[in-house]
Design a protein around this motif. Structure first.
Motif, PDB file in Angstrom:
ATOM      1  N   GLN A 151       0.861  -1.187   0.000  1.00 13.69           N
ATOM      2  CA  GLN A 151       0.000   0.000   0.000  1.00 13.69           C
ATOM      3  C   GLN A 151       0.897   1.237   0.000  1.00 13.69           C
ATOM      4  N   SER A 192      -5.350  -4.608   7.709  1.00 15.89           N
ATOM      5  CA  SER A 192      -5.804  -5.183   6.432  1.00 15.89           C
ATOM      6  C   SER A 192      -7.304  -5.010   6.277  1.00 15.89           C
ATOM      7  N   ILE A 211      -8.158  -5.150   2.310  1.00 14.59           N
ATOM      8  CA  ILE A 211      -7.310  -6.105   1.595  1.00 14.59           C
ATOM      9  C   ILE A 211      -7.276  -7.409   2.356  1.00 14.59           C
ATOM     10  N   ASP A 212      -6.922  -8.481   1.643  1.00 11.57           N
ATOM     11  CA  ASP A 212      -6.848  -9.804   2.241  1.00 11.57           C
ATOM     12  C   ASP A 212      -5.511  -9.937   2.958  1.00 11.57           C
TER      13      ASP A 212
END
Length: 135
Positions: free
Chosen positions: A67, A122, A127-128
């Motif tokens: 990120q 996360s 996000i995973d």
């Protein structure tokens, strides 16, 4: 003696008036607006200082997650100390880093690392977390 007491009271009242006006003016300052707009405009914001090891640690967390945060390096700006003052007024802390995700204040370096390790980061980023753990 009464004159000295009156001067003391007058001085105290004047000091409070000056202090009150300076506190009130920072809430509407350009720096306060900058902080607010920056947090609103970016998914991830880190208010940082380039030389700070705690700031580097917080930035490394986002690198691990692939990120890209919007980083405001306070020590590289002429108005950095004013921005830090405005940030302090907003969150009650002068320390860096200060991390925001989707407008939510996460905290400093330890808070960011803790949120990363718990999977909360996360989740906040949508996000995973399992994919990042495999890296």
């Amino acid at each position: 003696m009464a004159m000295a007491a009156r001067r003391c009271v007058l001085y105290a009242a004047l000091s409070l008036l000056v202090l009150g006006s300076s506190l009130g003016s920072s809430a509407g300052s350009p720096e306060s607006s900058f902080v607010k707009k920056t947090i609103a405009a970016h998914k991830i914001v880190i208010f940082s200082k380039s030389y700070c090891p705690y700031c580097r640690r917080a930035k490394a967390v986002f690198k691990e997650l692939n990120q890209i945060p919007h980083v405001v390096e306070l020590d590289e700006r002429d108005d950095g100390w004013k921005i830090q003052d405005a940030l302090s007024q907003r969150i009650g802390k002068r320390t860096v880093p200060q991390v925001f995700i989707n407008g939510k204040h996460i905290g400093g370096s330890d808070d960011t690392v803790e949120a990363y390790e718990s999977g909360e980061l996360s989740q906040l980023l949508g996000i995973d977390g399992k994919e990042e753990e495999e890296l």
